[in-house]
Design an enzyme around this catalytic site. Structure first.
Site, PDB file in Angstrom:
ATOM      1  CD  GLU A 102      -2.382   1.481   0.697  1.00 30.18           C
ATOM      2  OE1 GLU A 102      -2.320   1.581  -0.473  1.00 30.18           O
ATOM      3  OE2 GLU A 102      -4.223   1.965   1.384  1.00 30.18           O
ATOM      4  CG  ASP A 106      -4.720   9.522   5.709  1.00 38.02           C
ATOM      5  OD1 ASP A 106      -4.347  10.346   7.285  1.00 38.02           O
ATOM      6  OD2 ASP A 106      -5.477   9.889   5.314  1.00 38.02           O
TER       7      ASP A 106
HETATM    8  P1  IMP Z   1      -6.869   5.486   4.828  1.00 38.10           P
HETATM    9  O1  IMP Z   1      -7.701   6.679   5.381  1.00 38.10           O
HETATM   10  O2  IMP Z   1      -5.826   4.792   5.217  1.00 38.10           O
HETATM   11  O3  IMP Z   1      -8.530   4.551   4.558  1.00 38.10           O
HETATM   12  O4  IMP Z   1      -6.328   5.752   3.273  1.00 38.10           O
HETATM   13  C1  IMP Z   1      -7.072   5.520   1.675  1.00 38.10           C
HETATM   14  C2  IMP Z   1      -6.174   6.002   1.202  1.00 38.10           C
HETATM   15  O5  IMP Z   1      -6.451   7.488   1.090  1.00 38.10           O
HETATM   16  C3  IMP Z   1      -4.916   6.241   1.290  1.00 38.10           C
HETATM   17  O6  IMP Z   1      -4.575   4.683   1.073  1.00 38.10           O
HETATM   18  C4  IMP Z   1      -4.066   6.669  -0.031  1.00 38.10           C
HETATM   19  O7  IMP Z   1      -4.411   6.210  -0.850  1.00 38.10           O
HETATM   20  C5  IMP Z   1      -5.300   7.947  -0.355  1.00 38.10           C
HETATM   21  N1  IMP Z   1      -4.453   9.093   1.068  1.00 38.10           N
HETATM   22  C6  IMP Z   1      -4.363   9.394   2.389  1.00 38.10           C
HETATM   23  N2  IMP Z   1      -3.958  10.378   2.696  1.00 38.10           N
HETATM   24  C7  IMP Z   1      -3.153  10.595   1.698  1.00 38.10           C
HETATM   25  C8  IMP Z   1      -2.463  11.664   0.905  1.00 38.10           C
HETATM   26  O8  IMP Z   1      -1.630  12.683   1.802  1.00 38.10           O
HETATM   27  N3  IMP Z   1      -1.876  11.872   0.699  1.00 38.10           N
HETATM   28  C9  IMP Z   1      -2.364  11.313  -1.320  1.00 38.10           C
HETATM   29  N4  IMP Z   1      -3.032  10.128  -1.264  1.00 38.10           N
HETATM   30  C10 IMP Z   1      -3.713  10.232   0.191  1.00 38.10           C
HETATM   31 MG    MG Z   2      -4.196   3.736  -1.089  1.00 39.02          MG
END
Ligand code: IMP
Ligand code: MG
Length: 191
Positions: A102, A106
């Site tokens: 991955e 985030d």
């Molecule tokens: P989650 O919030 O952990 O579910 O992350 C979901 C997705 O959001 C990640 O796999 C990234 O593709 C995208 N994402 C989260 N933070 C960033 C960032 O700072 N830049 C670009 N994409 C992000």
């Molecule tokens: Mg992603």
């Protein structure tokens, strides 16, 4: 207002990325307790594209690769917690050693969903390798087995990560400048 490339500043250099990815490759290779033939590297598209391409070149040649795509943000402004498969793996993973690759953990919502969804397919083992982790944003804690870099709570692009679909092909990681983040309208997925 939309951001442009000049609103971002370098955060992790090409050299730092190359070094860390090589280290991760050795770490993963050293931890394989069965032959590499049993390892499936699963890239989470599109963000893991560049990281995965570099990482697998530091893994044994006998591994296989597969891909899936999730969509995590519906409606635009905030992560809803609803994660879906946009498309799925092409092969069963029963009995396999799965390495999920991955770009960034985030909130943790996407990987919590994915690890559960893959576990019920009865792999022999399943591990998560992420290039980046933003612990300040955690909503669901997810076990990360191999981690590139822990970063502060800033929006980042490059090396696979995008802003509105662009800048994935930057060869380094850049972060939104603090003065811009504070002064301009908020990002779509940055509540
Ligand atoms: P989650 O919030 O952990 O579910 O992350 C979901 C997705 O959001 C990640 O796999 C990234 O593709 C995208 N994402 C989260 N933070 C960033 C960032 O700072 N830049 C670009 N994409 C992000
Ligand atoms: Mg992603």
């Amino acid at each position: 207002m939309a951001y442009t490339l000049s609103d971002f500043e370098p955060m992790i250099t090409r050299a730092q990325l190359e070094k860390r990815v090589r280290e991760l490759g050795s770490e993963i290779t050293g931890s394989l307790d069965r032959g590499p033939e049993n390892l499936v590297a699963v890239g989470v598209l599109k963000g893991a594209l560049v990281f995965m391409a570099e990482l697998i070149r530091h893994l044994p040649p006998q591994i296989t690769c597969d891909f899936l795509r999730l969509s995590s943000y519906e409606g635009g402004t905030e992560s809803t917690g609803t994660v879906r498969f946009d498309f799925d793996l092409t092969q069963p993973i029963g009995g396999k050693d799965v390495l999920v690759i991955e770009d960034i953990v985030d909130t943790g919502l996407s990987m919590t969903f994915l690890m559960k969804a893959l576990e019920v397919r009865n792999p022999r083992s399943i591990r998560l390798c992420t290039l980046l982790h933003k612990p300040a944003r955690t909503k669901k804690k997810v076990k990360i087995d191999h981690l590139g870099f822990t970063i502060e709570d800033r929006f980042v692009i490059g090396y696979g990560l995008d802003y509105e679909g662009r800048y994935r092909n930057l060869d380094h990681i850049a972060a939104l400048r603090p003065e811009v983040a504070n002064g301009k309208s908020r990002l779509k997925n940055d509540p």
